[in-house]
Design a protein around this motif. Sequence first.
Motif, PDB file in Angstrom:
ATOM      1  N   PRO A 134      61.789  13.652  59.613  1.00 24.69           N
ATOM      2  CA  PRO A 134      61.674  15.067  59.836  1.00 24.69           C
ATOM      3  C   PRO A 134      62.301  15.514  61.436  1.00 24.69           C
ATOM      4  CG  PRO A 134      59.540  13.966  60.088  1.00 24.69           C
ATOM      5  CD  PRO A 134      60.468  12.970  59.501  1.00 24.69           C
ATOM      6  N   ILE A 135      62.529  16.800  61.428  1.00 26.34           N
ATOM      7  CA  ILE A 135      63.061  17.101  62.632  1.00 26.34           C
ATOM      8  C   ILE A 135      61.814  17.440  63.929  1.00 26.34           C
ATOM      9  CG2 ILE A 135      64.108  19.057  64.056  1.00 26.34           C
ATOM     10  CD1 ILE A 135      65.658  19.543  61.640  1.00 26.34           C
ATOM     11  N   ARG A 136      61.728  16.905  64.997  1.00 30.79           N
ATOM     12  CA  ARG A 136      60.780  16.981  65.910  1.00 30.79           C
ATOM     13  C   ARG A 136      60.658  18.196  66.449  1.00 30.79           C
ATOM     14  NH1 ARG A 136      58.202  12.408  64.182  1.00 30.79           N
ATOM     15  NH2 ARG A 136      59.583  10.666  64.350  1.00 30.79           N
ATOM     16  N   SER A 137      59.263  18.501  66.598  1.00 35.44           N
ATOM     17  CA  SER A 137      58.993  19.894  67.003  1.00 35.44           C
ATOM     18  C   SER A 137      58.160  19.982  68.223  1.00 35.44           C
ATOM     19  CB  SER A 137      58.214  20.832  66.063  1.00 35.44           C
ATOM     20  OG  SER A 137      56.843  19.973  65.829  1.00 35.44           O
ATOM     21  N   TRP A 138      58.352  18.854  69.037  1.00 31.60           N
ATOM     22  CA  TRP A 138      57.733  18.847  70.437  1.00 31.60           C
ATOM     23  C   TRP A 138      58.334  19.654  71.423  1.00 31.60           C
ATOM     24  CZ3 TRP A 138      60.545  17.113  74.509  1.00 31.60           C
ATOM     25  CH2 TRP A 138      61.751  16.260  74.070  1.00 31.60           C
ATOM     26  N   PRO A 139      60.050  19.843  71.303  1.00 28.53           N
ATOM     27  CA  PRO A 139      60.391  20.738  72.234  1.00 28.53           C
ATOM     28  C   PRO A 139      59.981  22.064  72.189  1.00 28.53           C
ATOM     29  CG  PRO A 139      62.353  19.421  71.270  1.00 28.53           C
ATOM     30  CD  PRO A 139      60.625  19.192  70.354  1.00 28.53           C
TER      31      PRO A 139
END
Length: 277
Positions: A134-139
């Motif tokens: 999955p694409i990381r959402s922390w940014p």
Amino acid sequence: MSTPLRTSYPVPVNDLIPAARSLATELGEIPSQNRLMKHLRVGKDKAKAVHAALTDEHADTRPETHLHSVPDADDTEPIETAAEVAPEEFPQVSELVDPVSPDRAGWRKWASRVVRRGGISPADETTTETDARPIRSWPVLLLALPAFVAVWSGWVGLGELTGFGVVHPLPGIADGFTINSAITLPIGVETYAAFALRVWLSGRVPARARKFAKHTALSALILGALGQVAYHLLEAQGVTSAPWPITTAVACLPVAVLGMGAALAHLINTRENGSNR
């Protein structure tokens, strides 16, 4: 299904091999020693000897890595196989064919499939970890920190200019407890905007709820932007009390957010049917 041997006297190892070979054909693989002990009703030593014999037979009959024409048992004319194809082009050979079974029907089935499809497509491979990652959402959290500071201070400042301020929410119960009602503006408006935006983009809600979430999310974002603009303009001009139109609009925001949130929650939990589309 072959039946276990039932004997009342010791059976030589050579007499046990046919029954063990039949069991291996049924299973599609060489049975384990424990399985041979149970099926043949023999001890560990004889089961080990039979297992070794089956393993030797398999080593003698196992086809080469490069496949050649394999004659059909019912047809004297050999079928086409992948004799000219390099082994590295077909990494799934061991997965499509049982390499343990002495029966060559599996090899013929694989060869026919290769000829029919013109090779094994990469689509046959399972999804790799890279594709499923999955694409990381922390940014988003990093982006939200400065926005949170600016939005919070802007709404609180505008609230104080429009009459929001320190109140005693529990008079007679906890007279010393106070809260600044201006914080209701950033909590209500911005939280609803983020929630409605997520509902809109999730694609997992009824169409009416998704449409409502889309319109109200965009409206909440526009209201948030207008609130920030109004505060900074009033602050730059040194205004200590906002004009009545701005005060009226800001005072209605908590009620409007409550209504939109309740309506969206109702639409999310309502099944869509022919009468409400």
